[in-house]
Design an enzyme around this catalytic site. Structure first.
Site, PDB file in Angstrom:
ATOM      1  N   THR A  75     -46.574  18.743 -40.576  1.00  0.00           N
ATOM      2  CA  THR A  75     -46.656  19.754 -41.642  1.00  0.00           C
ATOM      3  C   THR A  75     -45.264  20.268 -41.966  1.00  0.00           C
ATOM      4  OG1 THR A  75     -48.862  20.440 -40.928  1.00  0.00           O
ATOM      5  CG2 THR A  75     -47.625  22.004 -42.279  1.00  0.00           C
ATOM      6  N   THR A 243     -34.232  26.572 -31.111  1.00  0.00           N
ATOM      7  CA  THR A 243     -34.029  25.927 -29.822  1.00  0.00           C
ATOM      8  C   THR A 243     -34.983  24.757 -29.648  1.00  0.00           C
ATOM      9  OG1 THR A 243     -33.280  27.992 -28.851  1.00  0.00           O
ATOM     10  CG2 THR A 243     -34.086  26.314 -27.316  1.00  0.00           C
ATOM     11  N   CYS A 329     -58.675  19.727 -41.215  1.00  0.00           N
ATOM     12  CA  CYS A 329     -57.895  20.803 -41.818  1.00  0.00           C
ATOM     13  C   CYS A 329     -58.650  21.485 -42.941  1.00  0.00           C
ATOM     14  CB  CYS A 329     -56.582  20.252 -42.361  1.00  0.00           C
ATOM     15  SG  CYS A 329     -55.862  19.033 -41.281  1.00  0.00           S
TER      16      CYS A 329
HETATM   17  C1  LIG Z   1     -52.326  15.614 -38.903  1.00  0.00           C
HETATM   18  C2  LIG Z   1     -51.601  15.289 -40.167  1.00  0.00           C
HETATM   19  C3  LIG Z   1     -50.614  16.139 -40.661  1.00  0.00           C
HETATM   20  C4  LIG Z   1     -50.256  17.443 -39.993  1.00  0.00           C
HETATM   21  O1  LIG Z   1     -49.528  17.200 -38.840  1.00  0.00           O
HETATM   22  P1  LIG Z   1     -49.226  18.379 -37.796  1.00  0.00           P
HETATM   23  O2  LIG Z   1     -48.279  17.751 -36.837  1.00  0.00           O
HETATM   24  O3  LIG Z   1     -50.535  18.739 -37.195  1.00  0.00           O
HETATM   25  O4  LIG Z   1     -48.607  19.494 -38.552  1.00  0.00           O
HETATM   26  C5  LIG Z   1     -49.970  15.764 -41.819  1.00  0.00           C
HETATM   27  N1  LIG Z   1     -50.282  14.633 -42.463  1.00  0.00           N
HETATM   28  C6  LIG Z   1     -51.211  13.786 -42.009  1.00  0.00           C
HETATM   29  C7  LIG Z   1     -51.498  12.529 -42.743  1.00  0.00           C
HETATM   30  C8  LIG Z   1     -51.912  14.095 -40.855  1.00  0.00           C
HETATM   31  O5  LIG Z   1     -52.851  13.260 -40.420  1.00  0.00           O
END
Ligand SMILES: *Cc1c(COP(=O)(O)O)cnc(C)c1O
Length: 391
Positions: A75, A243, A329
């Protein structure tokens, strides 16, 4: 522990591989130093672990260590890539191209940029979930600065033709970003061969810890400019202050290293399990596959089911199998999946969908039990609604 449901939700997250956990543990205890401390051994140990992890990650995608910027996950990497490029290149142009089936971590930063004066073209997909390359070609404008297309879709598993998209962008001198959160460690990725300029990665979809990921940022041919989105101590060559977190970073690198080294066998294994499940489910009337039948992640199966209530179905399956409908999500919201709507599924079929995410630790026996309970539940729900409506 009492009976826990079979885990088939590997697109939401994956269990940590014990080998990954093992590699992380010392960095929670004795080797707790701050990698930025350069006056004592605690710092040096942490710094050396980070350096090694960075090399492993870079090597696994054909990059150099300086091109890896650690983030809290995909993200943040998507946000840094999209907003960082927009801010660095806005005097060259304000037009961005992306795709309707992207994760919200790509679509939302694009919508945000739209709200501050950028223009975004959102390409549709074909019924199989793939973009039409001719449509991509037509979408370019003289002021296009970025194209963002995901490598593998988190709902329907479809693999976009990344190398071809990269070549198209390169020939037009437009930067190409790809969200490879679902792809890394599952299918081969090479940033040079695929002409990728920026790529988002995360550890927790590939048997690593949550809360860690990276953005690959190309340093030559071309050298990508990026405006930082987190300012502070100037970590990660100024591109992302904060960090660094050694246990997570060590675990991330170990997870990717394992994924890449086992890629071929694991691809076959999950593909066979997925086919086993699909063979059984496709025997039920009114069960439709979502997404391209072969150009997809090996462990992904996404189906829509006619004549059943989606939430009743999920509720019926809950004690036996952990999976989701649409993406995790968005499953808190009541709208149907934007991905399933984009491939042309009706609201009803988008609601009545199941996403199976098969992974490294699943077995044939589990797949057979899941197929049986899905079949029984669908049959029972259809019978109940038929007797209720008097048909
Ligand atoms: C899970 C996912 C994200 C989000 O990743 P995080 O590391 O949980 O923030 C973004 N894009 C895709 C395609 C995902 O499957």
């Amino acid at each position: 522990m009492p009976h826990r449901p079979i885990y088939l939700d590997c697109h939401a997250t994956t269990p940590i591989d014990p080998i990954v956990l093992e590699a992380m543990l010392p960095y929670f205890t004795t080797q707790f130093g701050n990698p930025a401390s350069n006056t004592h051994i605690y710092g040096w140990e942490a710094e050396s672990a980070i350096k090694q992890a960075r090399s492993i990650l870079a090597e696994s995608i054909g990059a150099t260590p300086e091109e890896i910027v650690f983030t809290s996950g995909a993200t943040e990497a998507n946000n840094l890539a999209i907003k960082g490029v927009a801010e660095a290149y806005f005097d060259r142009g304000r037009h961005i191209i992306t795709v309707a089936t992207e994760h919200n971590a790509v679509l939302d930063p694009c919508r945000y940029l739209q709200s501050i004066g950028f223009e975004v073209t959102i390409l549709p997909v074909q019924p199989d979930g793939l973009i039409d390359l001719a449509e991509l070609e037509q979408a370019f404008r003289p002021d296009t600065i970025l194209v963002s297309v995901m490598t593998a879709n988190n709902e329907i598993g479809v693999l976009q033709p990344i190398a071809q998209i990269g070549a198209i962008c390169r020939s037009r001198n437009v930067l190409f970003h790809t969200d490879a959160a679902q792809a890394i460690g599952k299918i081969p990725i090479d940033v040079d061969r695929m002409s990728i300029d920026l790529m988002s990665l995360t550890a927790h979809k590939v048997y690593g810890p949550k809360g860690i990921g990276a953005l690959y940022v190309r340093r030559r041919n071309p050298r990508v400019q990026l405006a930082p989105q987190l300012h502070g101590g100037g970590h990660e060559r100024g591109m992302r202050s904060g960090t660094l977190y050694p246990p997570q970073i060590v675990g991330f690198a170990k997870a990717i290293e394992l994924g890449v080294s086992q890629q071929i066998e694991e691809y076959k294994q999950t593909w066979l399990l997925r086919d086993r499940l699909w063979t059984k489910l496709s025997a039920i009337d009114g069960v439709f596959l979502n997404g391209h039948s072969t150009q997809r992640l090996p462990g992904n199966l996404n189906v829509s089911i006619a004549d059943v209530d989606g939430s009743a179905l999920l509720l019926g399956l809950q004690p036996v199998v952990a999976l989701s409908s649409g993406s995790a999500c968005t499953s808190a919201k009541t709208e149907p999946s934007h991905v399933l709507r984009s491939i042309g599924r009706s609201n009803e079929l988008a609601y009545a969908s199941l996403r199976f995410g098969i992974g490294r630790f699943n077995t044939e026996d589990e797949i057979d039990r899941v197929a049986a309970v899905v079949t029984e539940t669908i049959t029972a729900l259809r019978q109940a609604s038929r007797s209720y409506s008097g048909r």
